[in-house]
Design an enzyme around this catalytic site. Structure first.
Site, PDB file in Angstrom:
ATOM      1  N   ARG A 119       0.827  -1.203   0.000  1.00  0.00           N
ATOM      2  CA  ARG A 119       0.000   0.000   0.000  1.00  0.00           C
ATOM      3  C   ARG A 119       0.865   1.258   0.000  1.00  0.00           C
ATOM      4  O   ARG A 119       0.517   2.260  -0.613  1.00  0.00           O
ATOM      5  CB  ARG A 119      -0.955  -0.032   1.198  1.00  0.00           C
ATOM      6  CG  ARG A 119      -1.951  -1.189   1.053  1.00  0.00           C
ATOM      7  CD  ARG A 119      -3.030  -1.149   2.074  1.00  0.00           C
ATOM      8  NE  ARG A 119      -3.775   0.085   2.010  1.00  0.00           N
ATOM      9  CZ  ARG A 119      -4.530   0.545   3.001  1.00  0.00           C
ATOM     10  NH1 ARG A 119      -4.624  -0.144   4.113  1.00  0.00           N
ATOM     11  NH2 ARG A 119      -5.172   1.669   2.870  1.00  0.00           N
ATOM     12  N   HIS A 171      -6.853   7.543  11.271  1.00  0.00           N
ATOM     13  CA  HIS A 171      -6.492   6.124  11.225  1.00  0.00           C
ATOM     14  C   HIS A 171      -5.014   5.879  10.945  1.00  0.00           C
ATOM     15  O   HIS A 171      -4.634   4.794  10.529  1.00  0.00           O
ATOM     16  CB  HIS A 171      -7.358   5.397  10.174  1.00  0.00           C
ATOM     17  CG  HIS A 171      -8.810   5.347  10.547  1.00  0.00           C
ATOM     18  ND1 HIS A 171      -9.816   5.079   9.642  1.00  0.00           N
ATOM     19  CD2 HIS A 171      -9.429   5.544  11.747  1.00  0.00           C
ATOM     20  CE1 HIS A 171     -10.990   5.119  10.277  1.00  0.00           C
ATOM     21  NE2 HIS A 171     -10.786   5.400  11.541  1.00  0.00           N
ATOM     22  N   GLY A 215     -16.571  11.142   0.233  1.00  0.00           N
ATOM     23  CA  GLY A 215     -16.039   9.820  -0.103  1.00  0.00           C
ATOM     24  C   GLY A 215     -15.838   8.857   1.044  1.00  0.00           C
ATOM     25  O   GLY A 215     -14.800   8.202   1.113  1.00  0.00           O
TER      26      GLY A 215
HETATM   27  N1  APR Z   1     -15.762   9.772  -5.694  1.00  0.00           N
HETATM   28  C1  APR Z   1     -16.492   9.933  -4.545  1.00  0.00           C
HETATM   29  N2  APR Z   1     -16.836   8.895  -3.762  1.00  0.00           N
HETATM   30  C2  APR Z   1     -16.420   7.669  -4.124  1.00  0.00           C
HETATM   31  C3  APR Z   1     -15.655   7.435  -5.283  1.00  0.00           C
HETATM   32  C4  APR Z   1     -15.328   8.562  -6.093  1.00  0.00           C
HETATM   33  N3  APR Z   1     -14.620   8.462  -7.214  1.00  0.00           N
HETATM   34  N4  APR Z   1     -15.399   6.112  -5.354  1.00  0.00           N
HETATM   35  C5  APR Z   1     -15.970   5.548  -4.289  1.00  0.00           C
HETATM   36  N5  APR Z   1     -16.589   6.480  -3.526  1.00  0.00           N
HETATM   37  C6  APR Z   1     -17.302   6.341  -2.248  1.00  0.00           C
HETATM   38  C7  APR Z   1     -18.116   5.078  -2.092  1.00  0.00           C
HETATM   39  O1  APR Z   1     -19.430   5.289  -2.634  1.00  0.00           O
HETATM   40  C8  APR Z   1     -18.143   4.931  -0.570  1.00  0.00           C
HETATM   41  O2  APR Z   1     -19.198   5.687   0.016  1.00  0.00           O
HETATM   42  O3  APR Z   1     -16.318   6.286  -1.236  1.00  0.00           O
HETATM   43  C9  APR Z   1     -16.799   5.527  -0.134  1.00  0.00           C
HETATM   44  C10 APR Z   1     -15.737   4.511   0.210  1.00  0.00           C
HETATM   45  O4  APR Z   1     -16.132   3.797   1.346  1.00  0.00           O
HETATM   46  P1  APR Z   1     -15.164   2.738   2.054  1.00  0.00           P
HETATM   47  O5  APR Z   1     -14.531   1.867   1.023  1.00  0.00           O
HETATM   48  O6  APR Z   1     -15.929   2.092   3.133  1.00  0.00           O
HETATM   49  O7  APR Z   1     -13.982   3.675   2.650  1.00  0.00           O
HETATM   50  P2  APR Z   1     -13.972   4.521   3.994  1.00  0.00           P
HETATM   51  O8  APR Z   1     -15.330   5.039   4.295  1.00  0.00           O
HETATM   52  O9  APR Z   1     -12.854   5.491   3.863  1.00  0.00           O
HETATM   53  O10 APR Z   1     -13.582   3.419   5.057  1.00  0.00           O
HETATM   54  C11 APR Z   1     -13.447   3.780   6.394  1.00  0.00           C
HETATM   55  O11 APR Z   1     -12.594   1.622   6.954  1.00  0.00           O
HETATM   56  O12 APR Z   1     -11.283  -0.179   6.386  1.00  0.00           O
HETATM   57  C12 APR Z   1     -11.360   0.943   7.164  1.00  0.00           C
HETATM   58  O13 APR Z   1      -9.612   2.118   8.153  1.00  0.00           O
HETATM   59  C13 APR Z   1     -10.252   1.924   6.906  1.00  0.00           C
HETATM   60  O14 APR Z   1     -10.309   4.335   6.969  1.00  0.00           O
HETATM   61  C14 APR Z   1     -10.971   3.178   6.469  1.00  0.00           C
HETATM   62  C15 APR Z   1     -12.347   3.005   7.063  1.00  0.00           C
END
Ligand code: APR
Length: 230
Positions: free
Chosen positions: A58, A106, A171
């Protein structure tokens, strides 16, 4: 006139258009990996080499990525607002885009620390290997908050959230707590915005505007809307 306080909570979605995988979208990181095997204290005890390899990979991905228009757009908002970013992301794309107030809830991929003493934190650009030790002689581990570990900065983040004149979410699926609860610390009547490719469900947020677009386009739209409430 003093600038309004704009708090922005970001997640993996803001870095998706920089080529970094999100966690929970289809083809997300957690599709290819079992969280329990790479991102928990138990995984570290069971197979530290696998954990290091996962984060070494990563770190390489982040080093190769560049900030996108959404990161730059948020940095530009500092001209007109007192901006504080609270990010769940471990990448440094907000920093490289020029944002100056960033809290990494995080952890950070370009930092490592002693597994015995969390106050011994160091910069790392390359790989961390088994046998690499901190000055106390303990194995070095990624400076990342794993599942089941406390989020030590959450109280500071909650305090910052409570000072918001405007609260923006970009996001994030808002499923991982305590980060997901931060929006509830924003004053009830402060304007709130969610920018997401697929806006997640939130219960009863007052004064909420949703912008269902990819982050690069969505942050541009957000900036137009913010002009009216500067
Ligand atoms: N533009 C805007 N939003 C987007 C895009 C994009 N191009 N691509 C994806 N998304 C959105 C998805 O719809 C979703 O709501 O981004 C979000 C990603 O969600 P997750 O994958 O769950 O990521 P995140 O919310 O950052 O996760 C939280 O989980 O695994 C742990 O520690 C890790 O910090 C992370 C935490």
């Amino acid at each position: 006139m003093s600038k309004k306080k704009l708090i922005v909570l970001t997640g993996a979605g803001i870095s998706a258009e920089s080529g970094l995988k999100t966690f929970r979208d289809s083809d997300g990181l957690w599709e290819g990996y079992d969280i329990a095997e790479v991102a928990t204290p138990r995984a570290w005890r069971k197979d530290p080499k696998l954990v290091l390899e996962f984060y070494n990979m990563r770190r390489r991905n982040v080093a190769e990525a560049n900030p996108n228009a959404a990161h730059f757009g948020l940095a530009e908002l500092e001209k007109d607002f007192d901006v504080q970013i609270i990010t769940q992301n471990i990448d440094d794309l907000h920093e490289r885009a020029g944002s100056t107030n960033i809290l990494h809830l995080h952890g950070e991929i370009f930092k490592m620390r002693s597994e015995a003493d969390e106050s011994l934190v160091y910069e790392i650009r390359g790989d961390i290997n088994i046998g690499d030790t901190a000055e106390d002689g303990a194995q070095l581990r990624p400076h990342i908050v794993w599942f089941e570990e406390p989020v030590t900065l959450i109280e500071e983040a909650a305090r910052i959230a409570s000072t918001a004149d405007i609260f923006v979410v970009v996001g994030t699926s808002l499923v991982v707590y305590p980060a997901a609860g931060l929006v509830n610390y924003a004053p009830i009547d402060c304007p709130k915005f969610i920018v997401d490719k697929k806006v997640p469900y939130t219960s009863s947020l007052y004064n909420l505007t949703t912008i269902e677009k990819p982050a690069t386009e969505g942050v541009k739209k957000l900036k137009e809307k913010l002009k009216n409430i500067m």
